[in-house]
Scaffold this active site. Structure first.
Site, PDB file in Angstrom:
ATOM      1  N   GLU A 144     -11.867  29.345   9.770  1.00 48.09           N
ATOM      2  CA  GLU A 144     -12.787  29.313   8.639  1.00 48.09           C
ATOM      3  C   GLU A 144     -13.809  30.403   8.889  1.00 48.09           C
ATOM      4  O   GLU A 144     -14.461  30.406   9.930  1.00 48.09           O
ATOM      5  CB  GLU A 144     -13.447  27.937   8.562  1.00 48.09           C
ATOM      6  CG  GLU A 144     -14.222  27.743   7.292  1.00 48.09           C
ATOM      7  CD  GLU A 144     -15.520  27.049   7.547  1.00 48.09           C
ATOM      8  OE1 GLU A 144     -15.525  25.964   8.152  1.00 48.09           O
ATOM      9  OE2 GLU A 144     -16.551  27.621   7.159  1.00 48.09           O
TER      10      GLU A 144
ATOM     11  N   CYS B 286     -21.972  27.728   6.074  1.00 48.37           N
ATOM     12  CA  CYS B 286     -20.820  28.412   5.479  1.00 48.37           C
ATOM     13  C   CYS B 286     -20.784  28.223   3.974  1.00 48.37           C
ATOM     14  O   CYS B 286     -20.132  28.991   3.265  1.00 48.37           O
ATOM     15  CB  CYS B 286     -19.539  27.941   6.127  1.00 48.37           C
ATOM     16  SG  CYS B 286     -19.535  26.192   6.458  1.00 48.37           S
TER      17      CYS B 286
HETATM   18  P1  NAP Z   1     -18.319  34.759  16.188  1.00 51.13           P
HETATM   19  O1  NAP Z   1     -18.966  35.975  16.690  1.00 51.13           O
HETATM   20  O2  NAP Z   1     -17.118  34.918  15.355  1.00 51.13           O
HETATM   21  O3  NAP Z   1     -17.986  33.845  17.448  1.00 51.13           O
HETATM   22  C1  NAP Z   1     -17.236  32.645  17.324  1.00 51.13           C
HETATM   23  C2  NAP Z   1     -16.402  32.446  18.583  1.00 51.13           C
HETATM   24  O4  NAP Z   1     -15.374  33.416  18.626  1.00 51.13           O
HETATM   25  C3  NAP Z   1     -17.206  32.598  19.865  1.00 51.13           C
HETATM   26  O5  NAP Z   1     -16.757  31.645  20.788  1.00 51.13           O
HETATM   27  C4  NAP Z   1     -16.851  34.000  20.319  1.00 51.13           C
HETATM   28  O6  NAP Z   1     -16.938  34.123  21.718  1.00 51.13           O
HETATM   29  C5  NAP Z   1     -15.413  34.120  19.878  1.00 51.13           C
HETATM   30  N1  NAP Z   1     -15.011  35.498  19.650  1.00 51.13           N
HETATM   31  C6  NAP Z   1     -15.757  36.533  19.209  1.00 51.13           C
HETATM   32  N2  NAP Z   1     -15.011  37.645  19.112  1.00 51.13           N
HETATM   33  C7  NAP Z   1     -13.769  37.313  19.511  1.00 51.13           C
HETATM   34  C8  NAP Z   1     -12.551  38.028  19.637  1.00 51.13           C
HETATM   35  N3  NAP Z   1     -12.441  39.316  19.334  1.00 51.13           N
HETATM   36  N4  NAP Z   1     -11.474  37.363  20.068  1.00 51.13           N
HETATM   37  C9  NAP Z   1     -11.553  36.054  20.372  1.00 51.13           C
HETATM   38  N5  NAP Z   1     -12.666  35.324  20.274  1.00 51.13           N
HETATM   39  C10 NAP Z   1     -13.772  35.950  19.849  1.00 51.13           C
HETATM   40  O7  NAP Z   1     -19.280  33.868  15.326  1.00 51.13           O
HETATM   41  P2  NAP Z   1     -20.796  33.442  15.550  1.00 51.13           P
HETATM   42  O8  NAP Z   1     -21.393  34.060  16.758  1.00 51.13           O
HETATM   43  O9  NAP Z   1     -20.817  31.970  15.452  1.00 51.13           O
HETATM   44  O10 NAP Z   1     -21.516  34.005  14.250  1.00 51.13           O
HETATM   45  C11 NAP Z   1     -21.488  35.318  13.922  1.00 51.13           C
HETATM   46  C12 NAP Z   1     -21.091  35.448  12.475  1.00 51.13           C
HETATM   47  O11 NAP Z   1     -20.070  34.507  12.100  1.00 51.13           O
HETATM   48  C13 NAP Z   1     -22.204  35.147  11.526  1.00 51.13           C
HETATM   49  O12 NAP Z   1     -23.012  36.267  11.310  1.00 51.13           O
HETATM   50  C14 NAP Z   1     -21.441  34.695  10.270  1.00 51.13           C
HETATM   51  O13 NAP Z   1     -21.114  35.771   9.447  1.00 51.13           O
HETATM   52  C15 NAP Z   1     -20.193  34.107  10.767  1.00 51.13           C
HETATM   53  N6  NAP Z   1     -20.162  32.657  10.713  1.00 51.13           N
HETATM   54  C16 NAP Z   1     -19.546  32.041   9.685  1.00 51.13           C
HETATM   55  C17 NAP Z   1     -19.463  30.678   9.665  1.00 51.13           C
HETATM   56  C18 NAP Z   1     -18.795  29.962   8.564  1.00 51.13           C
HETATM   57  O14 NAP Z   1     -18.837  28.771   8.580  1.00 51.13           O
HETATM   58  N7  NAP Z   1     -18.155  30.629   7.637  1.00 51.13           N
HETATM   59  C19 NAP Z   1     -19.971  29.927  10.703  1.00 51.13           C
HETATM   60  C20 NAP Z   1     -20.571  30.584  11.758  1.00 51.13           C
HETATM   61  C21 NAP Z   1     -20.639  31.942  11.755  1.00 51.13           C
HETATM   62  P3  NAP Z   1     -18.055  35.054  22.394  1.00 51.13           P
HETATM   63  O15 NAP Z   1     -19.349  34.592  21.883  1.00 51.13           O
HETATM   64  O16 NAP Z   1     -17.867  34.822  23.826  1.00 51.13           O
HETATM   65  O17 NAP Z   1     -17.731  36.438  21.970  1.00 51.13           O
END
Ligand code: NAP
Length: 535
Positions: free
Chosen positions: A270, A307
C-alpha cells in the site's frame, strides 16, 4: 543527552531469541526534540536473516495446520499481551513518533480490536473457502469425480511496517495479523522510525507464541536496512508473500525484487494516494464554514500523515466555490503545524510543498502557522484550475503531510476528464445533495475504475476495520488492486485454493472431511450449506 530506556534491549527477536545484530547500529529519534533515543539497535546481517526465515519455514507445517480454536486463542493472546504492555507501548510510541497520546491509545485499541476480529474469523472459518462437488458416478456421458476445495496458507510472509501507524500498520498491525490469521509465519522488518515500539510489540507477540505453545519461528522481528536486509528478505526462497505499507519508491522496489525471483511471489504494497474529494453544486448551498472546518480537520489530523488524507479537492467555479475557498482560508488560519514523524518526512513535505507552490497556475489559498518544534511545518492549501491539473503530473503527486490542492472545475465534462486522469486511489469522496445525483451518476463509474472505497458526505480519514471495508485500489494506491489491506478480507491475501480430487476420507484435511469436524459453512454442489445442517 539521549533519553534512557531501561527495559528495551535493542536486539532483533529471532524465533523467540533476543539476537544482537552483527551489522551496524541505529538509534530511535525523537522528532519533537531532534534527539536520539536509547537504546542503540544493532542491525542483523544476512546470515542472521537466514535464521529467521529458516525458523519461519520450520514453523510453517505445525502453524498452518492448527485447529481453529487454538489458532484463534493465539490471536486473542497477542491482543491480551499488547494490552498488558499498553502504557509502555504508548509512552515509547509518543517519544518515537511525536504523535499525541490520545491518537496512540486509539491506535492501540484498533490494533488489538483487529486481532480479536481476525480471531473471530478464524473460529468461524468462512475464509477457508470450502467447496465440495460430490462425485456423480452415474453421470453421462462421463462420471464426475469427488472434488473438494479449501484455501491453504501460502507460507512464511515478510511484513514491512509503516512509519505513520506505529501500531495498527506495524509490528502487530493489519499485515501481520492477517498473515498470522491465514496460518502463515511472519518475519517482520521493523521500521527504523519506531524501533523501541516495535521491540515492545514484538515481545508481546513472542510471549503469545510461547503462551500458545507454538513453534517459535511463527514470528521474528528483525532490524536491518530496507535497501539491503529488506531486499534480501523478499528474495529469500522461504518467503512466499510480502505485506508492505510505505512509500511508492520502496514499494515498487520490492515489487521488482519479488517479480525477479526464480519463483516470483505476490507483493501486497500500500503506497501512495491523494484521495480526491468532489464537491457538487448542491453541497455548497449549506454551512460552508462547517464544511471547511471538517476539511481542514481531515487535512491536518495526525499532521496529515495518513494514507487517506484528502490531498485533492474538486470545487465548482462560481460564487459558491469562491465562498467555500474563503471559508477554507478562515478555517486554516488558526491551525498550527504538528510534529511530523521524522525529520526526513518533514523535509520531504517541505520540498513537496515548495515544488507544488512553484508550479505555473498554482496559488497558495491559505497557510496555517509553524508548530512548536523544528519538524512541525505550517499546513498549506493550494488552488488551481482543472485545465492546469489536467496538464501537469506534478499536481497528481502525493505530498505526505498536511497539504491539499483545491481544483476548480467549470463543467461536468471537465470534472469527468480530471477524474479520468487520476492515478489509482485508496478513496474518492462525494459531497452532494439530491439535486446533484444526476451529475454524480456520471462521475461514479469513472471513480469505480480508479479507487478502492467511495464515500458520500464525509471525509476519507478514519478507516473502519470490518468485514466489508476495502482499503486498496489500483496502482499506485496499491500493488494489487484485487484486495484490501484493512478488514477481514485481507486474510485471504495469504491463502490459495487447493483442490482434492478423489482423495480418500482418511487422508482429507479436517476442513473438507465429510464429518465436518471444524463445523464450517461449505458450498456443496454450488449452494452454501450452513454448518450444522445436513451436508
Ligand atoms: P518508506 O521509506 O517506504 O519505508 C518503509 C519501509 O520500507 C522501511 O522499513 C524501509 O526500511 C523499507 N525500505 C525503504 N526502501 C527500501 C528498499 N529499496 N527496499 C526494501 N525496503 C525498503 O516509508 P516511510 O519511511 O514510512 O515514509 C516515507 C514515505 O512513505 C512518506 O513520505 C509517504 O509518501 C509514504 N507513506 C505512505 C503511506 C501510506 O499509507 N500510503 C504510509 C507511510 C508512508 P529503512 O527505513 O531501513 O530504509
Amino acid at each position: 543527552m539521549p533519553t534512557q530506556n531501561a527495559t528495551l534491549q535493542g536486539h532483533s527477536l529471532i524465533a523467540g531469541q533476543a539476537t544482537p545484530g552483527n551489522g551496524r547500529t541505529v538509534n530511535g529519534f525523537d522528532p519533537s526534540t531532534n534527539e536520539t533515543l536509547e537504546p542503540t539497535y544493532s542491525l542483523i546481517d544476512e546470515s542472521q536473516l537466514r535464521q529467521a526465515t529458516a525458523a519461519a519455514e520450520e514453523a510453517f507445517e505445525s502453524f498452518s495446520t492448527l485447529d481453529p480454536q487454538t489458532h484463534a486463542a493465539f490471536l486473542d493472546g497477542i491482543a491480551d499481551r499488547i494490552e498488558a504492555a499498553g502504557d509502555e507501548v504508548v509512552a515509547r510510541a509518543m517519544l518515537e513518533t511525536g504523535l499525541p497520546e490520545a491518537r496512540l491509545r486509539g491506535e492501540l485499541a484498533r490494533t488489538t480490536g483487529q486481532l480479536r476480529l481476525f480471531s473471530a474469523v478464524v473460529r468461524q472459518g468462512d475464509h477457508r473457502g470450502v467447496r465440495i462437488d460430490p462425485a456423480q458416478p452415474e453421470r453421462t456421458p462421463l462420471p464426475r469425480a469427488d472434488i473438494r476445495q479449501r484455501k491453504v496458507p501460502l507460507g512464511p510472509v515478510a511484513v514491512f511496517g509503516a512509519s505513520n501507524f506505529p501500531l495498527a500498520f506495524s509490528t502487530a498491525g493489519g499485515d501481520t495479523a492477517s498473515a498470522l490469521a491465514a496460518g502463515c509465519p511472519v518475519v517482520f522488518k521493523a521500521h527504523n522510525a519506531h524501533p523501541g515500539t516495535s521491540e515492545l510489540v514484538g515481545r508481546a507477540i513472542t510471549e503469545a507464541v510461547n503462551d500458545a505453545g507454538l513453534h517459535p519461528g511463527v514470528f521474528s522481528l528483525i532490524y536491518g536496512p530496507g535497501a539491503s536486509i529488506g531486499q534480501a528478505l523478499v528474495s529469500d526462497p522461504a518467503i512466499q508473500a510480502v505485506g508492505f505499507t510505505g512509500s511508492r519508491s520502496a514499494g515498487t522496489a520490492l515489487m521488482t525484487t519479488a517479480a525477479a525471483r526464480p519463483q516470483p511471489i505476490p507483493v501486497y504494497a500500500e503506497m501512495s494516494s491523494i484521495n480526491p474529494v468532489i464537491f457538487f453544486e448542491g453541497a455548497l448551498q449549506g454551512d460552508l464554514d462547517g464544511l471547511a472546518a471538517a476539511y481542514i480537520t481531515s487535512v491536518t489530523g495526525s499532521s496529515g500523515q495518513l494514507c487517506t488524507s484528502p490531498g485533492l479537492v474538486f470545487v465548482p467555479t462560481g460564487e459558491a466555490g469562491d465562498n467555500f475557498l474563503a471559508a477554507v482560508s478562515r478555517a486554516l488560519a488558526p491551525s498550527a503545524g504538528q510534529t511530523m514523524l521524522t525529520r526526513g518526512i518533514a523535509d520531504s513535505w517541505n520540498a513537496g510543498v515548495e515544488a507544488l507552490g512553484s508550479q505555473d497556475g498554482v496559488e497558495l489559498v491559505a497557510r496555517g502557522s509553524d508548530g512548536p518544534t523544528e519538524n512541525a511545518p505550517a499546513p498549506a492549501v493550494f488552488g488551481t484550475e482543472a485545465a492546469t491539473f489536467l496538464n501537469n503530473p506534478v499536481l497528481h503527486e502525493e505530498i505526505f503531510g498536511a497539504a491539499s490542492l483545491v481544483v476548480r472545475y467549470s463543467s461536468t465534462e471537465e470534472l469527468v476528464a480530471a477524474a479520468q486522469r487520476l492515478e489509482g486511489q485508496l478513496t474518492a469522496t462525494l459531497h452532494l445533495t439530491e439535486s446533484d445525483y444526476g451529475t454524480a451518476a456520471g462521475v461514479l463509474p469513472v471513480l469505480e475504475r480508479k479507487v478502492g472505497r467511495i464515500l458520500a458526505n464525509g471525509w476519507p480519514t478514519g478507516v473502519e476495520v470490518g468485514h466489508a471495508m476495502v482499503h486498496g485500489g489500483p496502482f499506485p494506491a496499491t500493488s494489487n488492486t484485487r484486495t484490501t489491506s484493512v478488514g477481514t478480507l485481507a486474510i485471504e491475501r495469504f491463502l490459495r485454493p487447493v483442490a482434492y480430487q478423489n482423495i480418500p476420507e482418511a487422508l482429507r484435511p479436517a476442513a473438507i472431511q465429510d464429518a465436518n469436524p471444524w463445523k464450517l459453512n461449505r458450498r456443496i454442489d454450488g449452494t452454501v450449506v450452513p454448518a450444522g445442517e445436513n451436508q
